[in-house]
Design an enzyme around this catalytic site. Sequence first.
Site, mmCIF file in Angstrom:
data_model
loop_
_atom_site.group_PDB
_atom_site.id
_atom_site.type_symbol
_atom_site.label_atom_id
_atom_site.label_comp_id
_atom_site.label_asym_id
_atom_site.label_seq_id
_atom_site.Cartn_x
_atom_site.Cartn_y
_atom_site.Cartn_z
ATOM 1 N N LYS A 74 3.535 9.506 -9.432
ATOM 2 C CA LYS A 74 4.944 9.220 -9.721
ATOM 3 C C LYS A 74 5.534 8.278 -8.671
ATOM 4 C CE LYS A 74 7.417 12.697 -9.481
ATOM 5 N NZ LYS A 74 6.795 13.963 -9.315
ATOM 6 N N THR A 76 3.919 6.247 -6.741
ATOM 7 C CA THR A 76 3.246 4.957 -6.860
ATOM 8 C C THR A 76 3.879 4.129 -7.982
ATOM 9 O OG1 THR A 76 1.224 6.056 -6.141
ATOM 10 C CG2 THR A 76 0.968 3.886 -7.151
ATOM 11 N N ARG A 97 12.548 9.987 -2.019
ATOM 12 C CA ARG A 97 12.664 11.069 -1.022
ATOM 13 C C ARG A 97 11.871 10.735 0.231
ATOM 14 N NH1 ARG A 97 10.222 15.628 -4.357
ATOM 15 N NH2 ARG A 97 9.268 13.813 -5.316
ATOM 16 N N LYS A 108 -4.126 16.388 1.446
ATOM 17 C CA LYS A 108 -4.249 14.940 1.275
ATOM 18 C C LYS A 108 -3.356 14.507 0.116
ATOM 19 C CE LYS A 108 -7.790 11.560 0.283
ATOM 20 N NZ LYS A 108 -7.580 10.475 1.224
ATOM 21 N N ALA A 276 11.440 20.687 -4.832
ATOM 22 C CA ALA A 276 11.819 20.610 -6.246
ATOM 23 C C ALA A 276 11.709 21.967 -6.948
ATOM 24 C CB ALA A 276 10.951 19.585 -6.966
ATOM 25 N N PHE A 304 7.971 16.807 -8.924
ATOM 26 C CA PHE A 304 7.161 17.485 -9.948
ATOM 27 C C PHE A 304 7.370 16.881 -11.340
ATOM 28 C CE2 PHE A 304 7.712 21.281 -6.916
ATOM 29 C CZ PHE A 304 6.599 20.926 -6.187
ATOM 30 N N PHE A 384 -6.158 4.799 -13.819
ATOM 31 C CA PHE A 384 -7.160 4.994 -12.767
ATOM 32 C C PHE A 384 -8.400 4.202 -13.166
ATOM 33 C CE2 PHE A 384 -6.045 8.407 -9.699
ATOM 34 C CZ PHE A 384 -4.741 8.594 -10.106
ATOM 35 N N TRP A 412 -1.015 0.597 -8.980
ATOM 36 C CA TRP A 412 -1.784 1.050 -7.815
ATOM 37 C C TRP A 412 -2.793 -0.030 -7.405
ATOM 38 C CZ3 TRP A 412 -6.985 2.209 -6.866
ATOM 39 C CH2 TRP A 412 -7.240 2.929 -5.685
#
Length: 559
Positions: A74, A76, A97, A108, A276, A304, A384, A412
């Site tokens: 999100k 990204t 945020r 990670k 959240a 979220f 991806f 990305w």
Amino acid sequence: TMNPKTDIEIAQHTKLVPIQKLIDDLDLLEDDVELYGKYKAKLSLNTLERLQDKKDGKIILVTAINPTPAGEGKSTVTVGLGQAFNLLNKKAIIAMREPSLGPTMGMKGGATGGGYSQVLPMEDINLHFTGDIHAITTANNALAAFIDNHIHQGNDLRIDPRRILWKRVLDLNDRALRNVTIGLGGVTNGMPREDHFDITVASEIMAILCLAKDIPDLRFRIARIVVGYSFEKMPISVADLGYEGALTLLLKDAIKPNLVQTMEHTPAIIHGGPFANIAHGCNSLIATKIAAKLGDYVVTEAGFGADLGAEKFLHIKARVGQFKPAAVVIVATIRALKMHGGVAKDELTNENVTALGKGIENLQKHIETIKAFGLPYVVAINKFVIDTENEVLTLLTWCNENDHPVSLTEVWEKGGKGGLQLAEMVINIIDNSQNNFTPLYNTKDSIKEKILEIARTVYGAKSVDYTTKAEKQIKEFEKFGWSTFPICMAKTQYSLSDSSQKLGRPRDFTVTIREFKPSIGAGFIVALTGEIMTMPGLPKKPAALNMNVTDKGQATGLY
Ligand code: ADP
């Protein structure tokens, strides 16, 4: 096209422009900013006043399907979309945020975007940044100290030490501090009592900072915080203790939004980061408002999935801020949808069109929710490299057949270039679609009516159950005049239901409200379903194990 570099390596290879360049491009005046070194600046609240007659830019909310351990991207997509607007020569600003240190050192996964869509300098933003979160920790713990001192000094307010709601906080994941005993050591060392630590981003001070309109509003909200109850079971507020002035003072700089840049030098305002679940999960209202004054398009996100972050953005933040979002972007990944369709995490690299088809149900529910709010939307598939052609085609076809605007984004991998189509589609729906934004409930509705509306329309639940404790609290809250506040649902992020194991699109389920927590300062009633973790623990191998700093002072291993 495998990308061999880590986020931090890509980030450190990017040449930043001095923040003064962005300040000039945004037509900010000298008095609007305070420089925090070469690449960070704080924006003064006077900026809002100075620009109050200027027309607001369009606010675009980026939300997502229910998160899975496979990740959705999100942040990204938020950064990438902002960069794409920029490439289209639109004046766009990102509002996000600020990350908490606990998860940074623990699990990670960055909070500053990823790949070629990041906000910079990511080391600073992910570590101490401009100190806002430390200021919030200090304000929170100052209040805790004032409460214990009040009890020690004779307890004029008759605070019941067993009914104190206010906890201490730390911006770390430290499970050993969840439940502690304080005040041991005899009469001179205070009154012994059971106490608790939360992570700073779960502090009500964080939620307040993110909803306050200005300094007077910040002080007003701090004054009405309910810290606990008296022996007579009556609420006790910060105003009763008299510390609202001091606590507001501790936040005088933290309330100013932070200006930084993305990898493509798009301006980004990074400010505030409430949880959240226990809180509303959106960056500060002041940041969003300033962004709307400075840009024609504001790209912002909420924590979220759409069942938590977007619901609260639309019911809590937009209501307090009295603004109407222009459009919603719903981020989905093929990996996460496959998990919603039943695939285990270690099998995600195998093509599985059947599981994807089933998992799409989760996306469908979130689309229905955004429609129920009357808002135009675009689905963004965050691509991806492992997604197969068949899988991509399956998802695109499903969206097209069901008339859901959709864009395959590669922000990305490619930065703003990978989000040009998404940006064009967002502009198109803003210009050409109906926007009938309406909250799903009225604040005047009863606590139970509000919760039932959220559970049915947003989660797809059949009904809502209440524990005896929750029932009793509703009666008390009505007596104290708190029933007209919006509800802040605290629910697992992994499922549309209140059980984290139910992925996909659960149906015919009942949501159980275990208990309520009054966040009167922030201005909402937290409804807790199940056990909600407000002080996370560290995993067996914390991300911190990979972190280091070079002899020259450069950070390594932050993702
Ligand atoms: P969210 O905001 O939904 O939590 P983020 O945008 O922070 O997700 O992304 C989480 C992690 O996943 C980051 O480390 C990011 O680099 C990585 N990521 C996001 N999108 C992609 C993608 N399309 N391909 C590979 N990695 C990605």
